[in-house]
Write a protein that holds these residues in place. Structure first.
Motif, PDB file in Angstrom:
ATOM      1  N   VAL A  95     -37.360 -28.837 -32.476  1.00  0.00           N
ATOM      2  CA  VAL A  95     -35.996 -29.289 -32.752  1.00  0.00           C
ATOM      3  C   VAL A  95     -35.296 -29.590 -31.431  1.00  0.00           C
ATOM      4  O   VAL A  95     -35.464 -28.882 -30.448  1.00  0.00           O
ATOM      5  CB  VAL A  95     -35.213 -28.222 -33.549  1.00  0.00           C
ATOM      6  N   VAL A  96     -34.532 -30.659 -31.425  1.00  0.00           N
ATOM      7  CA  VAL A  96     -33.787 -31.046 -30.228  1.00  0.00           C
ATOM      8  C   VAL A  96     -32.314 -31.175 -30.562  1.00  0.00           C
ATOM      9  O   VAL A  96     -31.934 -31.373 -31.722  1.00  0.00           O
ATOM     10  CB  VAL A  96     -34.296 -32.379 -29.636  1.00  0.00           C
ATOM     11  N   THR A  97     -31.507 -31.032 -29.558  1.00  0.00           N
ATOM     12  CA  THR A  97     -30.085 -31.306 -29.691  1.00  0.00           C
ATOM     13  C   THR A  97     -29.708 -32.236 -28.549  1.00  0.00           C
ATOM     14  O   THR A  97     -30.220 -32.077 -27.434  1.00  0.00           O
ATOM     15  CB  THR A  97     -29.248 -30.007 -29.677  1.00  0.00           C
ATOM     16  N   PRO A  98     -28.877 -33.231 -28.805  1.00  0.00           N
ATOM     17  CA  PRO A  98     -28.516 -34.149 -27.722  1.00  0.00           C
ATOM     18  C   PRO A  98     -27.695 -33.426 -26.653  1.00  0.00           C
ATOM     19  O   PRO A  98     -27.050 -32.410 -26.921  1.00  0.00           O
ATOM     20  CB  PRO A  98     -27.678 -35.230 -28.416  1.00  0.00           C
ATOM     21  N   MET A  99     -27.758 -33.939 -25.437  1.00  0.00           N
ATOM     22  CA  MET A  99     -26.962 -33.407 -24.347  1.00  0.00           C
ATOM     23  C   MET A  99     -25.489 -33.490 -24.758  1.00  0.00           C
ATOM     24  O   MET A  99     -25.051 -34.503 -25.319  1.00  0.00           O
ATOM     25  CB  MET A  99     -27.195 -34.240 -23.082  1.00  0.00           C
ATOM     26  N   HIS A 100     -24.746 -32.422 -24.540  1.00  0.00           N
ATOM     27  CA  HIS A 100     -23.335 -32.398 -24.920  1.00  0.00           C
ATOM     28  C   HIS A 100     -22.595 -31.385 -24.059  1.00  0.00           C
ATOM     29  O   HIS A 100     -23.208 -30.636 -23.307  1.00  0.00           O
ATOM     30  CB  HIS A 100     -23.177 -32.067 -26.409  1.00  0.00           C
ATOM     31  N   ASN A 101     -21.287 -31.380 -24.175  1.00  0.00           N
ATOM     32  CA  ASN A 101     -20.494 -30.409 -23.421  1.00  0.00           C
ATOM     33  C   ASN A 101     -19.566 -29.673 -24.377  1.00  0.00           C
ATOM     34  O   ASN A 101     -19.520 -29.952 -25.571  1.00  0.00           O
ATOM     35  CB  ASN A 101     -19.722 -31.090 -22.291  1.00  0.00           C
ATOM     36  N   HIS A 102     -18.869 -28.722 -23.827  1.00  0.00           N
ATOM     37  CA  HIS A 102     -17.901 -27.931 -24.581  1.00  0.00           C
ATOM     38  C   HIS A 102     -16.583 -27.954 -23.811  1.00  0.00           C
ATOM     39  O   HIS A 102     -16.293 -27.022 -23.066  1.00  0.00           O
ATOM     40  CB  HIS A 102     -18.414 -26.495 -24.757  1.00  0.00           C
ATOM     41  N   PRO A 103     -15.799 -29.010 -23.982  1.00  0.00           N
ATOM     42  CA  PRO A 103     -14.603 -29.197 -23.155  1.00  0.00           C
ATOM     43  C   PRO A 103     -13.484 -28.183 -23.402  1.00  0.00           C
ATOM     44  O   PRO A 103     -12.612 -28.019 -22.570  1.00  0.00           O
ATOM     45  CB  PRO A 103     -14.148 -30.614 -23.515  1.00  0.00           C
ATOM     46  N   GLU A 104     -13.502 -27.483 -24.480  1.00  0.00           N
ATOM     47  CA  GLU A 104     -12.431 -26.529 -24.802  1.00  0.00           C
ATOM     48  C   GLU A 104     -12.678 -25.153 -24.198  1.00  0.00           C
ATOM     49  O   GLU A 104     -12.476 -24.139 -24.839  1.00  0.00           O
ATOM     50  CB  GLU A 104     -12.283 -26.407 -26.326  1.00  0.00           C
ATOM     51  N   GLY A 105     -13.150 -25.102 -22.984  1.00  0.00           N
ATOM     52  CA  GLY A 105     -13.356 -23.807 -22.350  1.00  0.00           C
ATOM     53  C   GLY A 105     -14.800 -23.468 -22.099  1.00  0.00           C
ATOM     54  O   GLY A 105     -15.117 -22.445 -21.526  1.00  0.00           O
ATOM     55  N   GLY A 106     -15.699 -24.323 -22.546  1.00  0.00           N
ATOM     56  CA  GLY A 106     -17.098 -24.116 -22.247  1.00  0.00           C
ATOM     57  C   GLY A 106     -17.796 -23.124 -23.137  1.00  0.00           C
ATOM     58  O   GLY A 106     -17.305 -22.747 -24.199  1.00  0.00           O
ATOM     59  N   CYS A 107     -18.970 -22.718 -22.683  1.00  0.00           N
ATOM     60  CA  CYS A 107     -19.749 -21.735 -23.428  1.00  0.00           C
ATOM     61  C   CYS A 107     -20.711 -21.043 -22.470  1.00  0.00           C
ATOM     62  O   CYS A 107     -20.964 -21.530 -21.382  1.00  0.00           O
ATOM     63  CB  CYS A 107     -20.499 -22.380 -24.584  1.00  0.00           C
ATOM     64  N   TRP A 108     -21.226 -19.911 -22.904  1.00  0.00           N
ATOM     65  CA  TRP A 108     -22.271 -19.193 -22.177  1.00  0.00           C
ATOM     66  C   TRP A 108     -23.509 -19.231 -23.043  1.00  0.00           C
ATOM     67  O   TRP A 108     -23.432 -19.141 -24.260  1.00  0.00           O
ATOM     68  CB  TRP A 108     -21.892 -17.736 -21.935  1.00  0.00           C
ATOM     69  N   VAL A 109     -24.658 -19.327 -22.403  1.00  0.00           N
ATOM     70  CA  VAL A 109     -25.913 -19.370 -23.132  1.00  0.00           C
ATOM     71  C   VAL A 109     -26.877 -18.397 -22.475  1.00  0.00           C
ATOM     72  O   VAL A 109     -26.959 -18.327 -21.252  1.00  0.00           O
ATOM     73  CB  VAL A 109     -26.531 -20.796 -23.099  1.00  0.00           C
ATOM     74  N   THR A 110     -27.595 -17.667 -23.285  1.00  0.00           N
ATOM     75  CA  THR A 110     -28.686 -16.840 -22.796  1.00  0.00           C
ATOM     76  C   THR A 110     -29.838 -16.941 -23.783  1.00  0.00           C
ATOM     77  O   THR A 110     -29.619 -17.035 -24.984  1.00  0.00           O
ATOM     78  CB  THR A 110     -28.239 -15.367 -22.577  1.00  0.00           C
ATOM     79  N   MET A 111     -31.045 -16.990 -23.256  1.00  0.00           N
ATOM     80  CA  MET A 111     -32.237 -17.086 -24.088  1.00  0.00           C
ATOM     81  C   MET A 111     -32.637 -15.686 -24.537  1.00  0.00           C
ATOM     82  O   MET A 111     -32.796 -14.791 -23.717  1.00  0.00           O
ATOM     83  CB  MET A 111     -33.379 -17.720 -23.293  1.00  0.00           C
ATOM     84  N   LEU A 112     -32.774 -15.487 -25.835  1.00  0.00           N
ATOM     85  CA  LEU A 112     -33.160 -14.179 -26.376  1.00  0.00           C
ATOM     86  C   LEU A 112     -34.649 -14.094 -26.670  1.00  0.00           C
ATOM     87  O   LEU A 112     -35.258 -13.041 -26.539  1.00  0.00           O
ATOM     88  CB  LEU A 112     -32.358 -13.880 -27.644  1.00  0.00           C
ATOM     89  N   ASN A 113     -35.230 -15.223 -27.092  1.00  0.00           N
ATOM     90  CA  ASN A 113     -36.648 -15.224 -27.461  1.00  0.00           C
ATOM     91  C   ASN A 113     -37.146 -16.658 -27.467  1.00  0.00           C
ATOM     92  O   ASN A 113     -36.399 -17.575 -27.823  1.00  0.00           O
ATOM     93  CB  ASN A 113     -36.818 -14.600 -28.854  1.00  0.00           C
ATOM     94  N   GLY A 114     -38.390 -16.868 -27.104  1.00  0.00           N
ATOM     95  CA  GLY A 114     -38.983 -18.187 -27.171  1.00  0.00           C
ATOM     96  C   GLY A 114     -38.888 -18.936 -25.864  1.00  0.00           C
ATOM     97  O   GLY A 114     -38.690 -18.356 -24.803  1.00  0.00           O
ATOM     98  N   ASN A 115     -39.023 -20.252 -25.962  1.00  0.00           N
ATOM     99  CA  ASN A 115     -39.017 -21.130 -24.799  1.00  0.00           C
ATOM    100  C   ASN A 115     -38.031 -22.270 -25.030  1.00  0.00           C
ATOM    101  O   ASN A 115     -37.871 -22.722 -26.156  1.00  0.00           O
ATOM    102  CB  ASN A 115     -40.412 -21.729 -24.561  1.00  0.00           C
ATOM    103  N   LEU A 116     -37.458 -22.717 -23.958  1.00  0.00           N
ATOM    104  CA  LEU A 116     -36.515 -23.840 -24.010  1.00  0.00           C
ATOM    105  C   LEU A 116     -36.973 -24.878 -23.005  1.00  0.00           C
ATOM    106  O   LEU A 116     -37.310 -24.546 -21.867  1.00  0.00           O
ATOM    107  CB  LEU A 116     -35.111 -23.342 -23.633  1.00  0.00           C
ATOM    108  N   THR A 117     -36.997 -26.119 -23.445  1.00  0.00           N
ATOM    109  CA  THR A 117     -37.355 -27.215 -22.562  1.00  0.00           C
ATOM    110  C   THR A 117     -36.167 -28.164 -22.498  1.00  0.00           C
ATOM    111  O   THR A 117     -35.701 -28.638 -23.539  1.00  0.00           O
ATOM    112  CB  THR A 117     -38.595 -27.973 -23.088  1.00  0.00           C
ATOM    113  N   GLU A 118     -35.701 -28.413 -21.308  1.00  0.00           N
ATOM    114  CA  GLU A 118     -34.606 -29.370 -21.110  1.00  0.00           C
ATOM    115  C   GLU A 118     -35.221 -30.705 -20.766  1.00  0.00           C
ATOM    116  O   GLU A 118     -36.041 -30.811 -19.851  1.00  0.00           O
ATOM    117  CB  GLU A 118     -33.683 -28.890 -19.992  1.00  0.00           C
ATOM    118  N   VAL A 119     -34.850 -31.727 -21.539  1.00  0.00           N
ATOM    119  CA  VAL A 119     -35.404 -33.067 -21.300  1.00  0.00           C
ATOM    120  C   VAL A 119     -34.302 -34.048 -21.006  1.00  0.00           C
ATOM    121  O   VAL A 119     -33.172 -33.862 -21.298  1.00  0.00           O
ATOM    122  CB  VAL A 119     -36.252 -33.574 -22.486  1.00  0.00           C
TER     123      VAL A 119
END
Length: 119
Positions: A95-119
């Motif tokens: 599953v992919v999600t398009p590149m995007h931003n969070h202009p209303e203050g942003g967000c924090w992300v942390t990986m809990l399990n698995g792998n993430l590939t940024e393309v």
């Protein structure tokens, strides 16, 4: 000034998800400065003990409902108030999600399990 990654990696991972939920709104109300809030959020998540697995009760995957439909990611609500929302996002493999931003203050992300590939 941004907290260096090496410092964040050395913070003890002792907080439960309930402690994160308890501390998050207090942290956000402690400052009016967006950059300061971003740094405090990074530090808070760096202390989360994700290996305890307490997040798994919020991890649900939504399967495609129709034959041929593309799988998507699932947003699972852990906590919400007027200042923030804490979500566990679950992606099925591929599953992919398009590149995007969070202009209303942003967000924090942390990986809990698995792998993430940024393309």
């Amino acid at each position: 000034m941004s907290t260096p990654t090496k410092i964040l990696q050395k913070l003890p991972r002792t907080l439960s998800i309930n402690q994160i939920v308890d501390r998050l709104p207090k942290m956000l109300s402690s400052s009016d400065c967006l950059l300061e809030k971003r740094e405090m959020g990074k530090e808070l998540l760096a202390q989360y003990d994700y290996k305890s697995g307490d997040w798994k009760k919020y991890a649900f995957f939504e399967m495609p409902r129709f034959a041929g439909a593309k799988p998507k990611y699932t947003r699972n609500l852990v906590y919400e108030d007027e200042s923030c929302r804490l979500l566990i996002l679950c992606w099925l493999k591929g599953v992919v999600t398009p590149m995007h931003n969070h202009p209303e203050g942003g967000c924090w992300v942390t990986m809990l399990n698995g792998n993430l590939t940024e393309v």
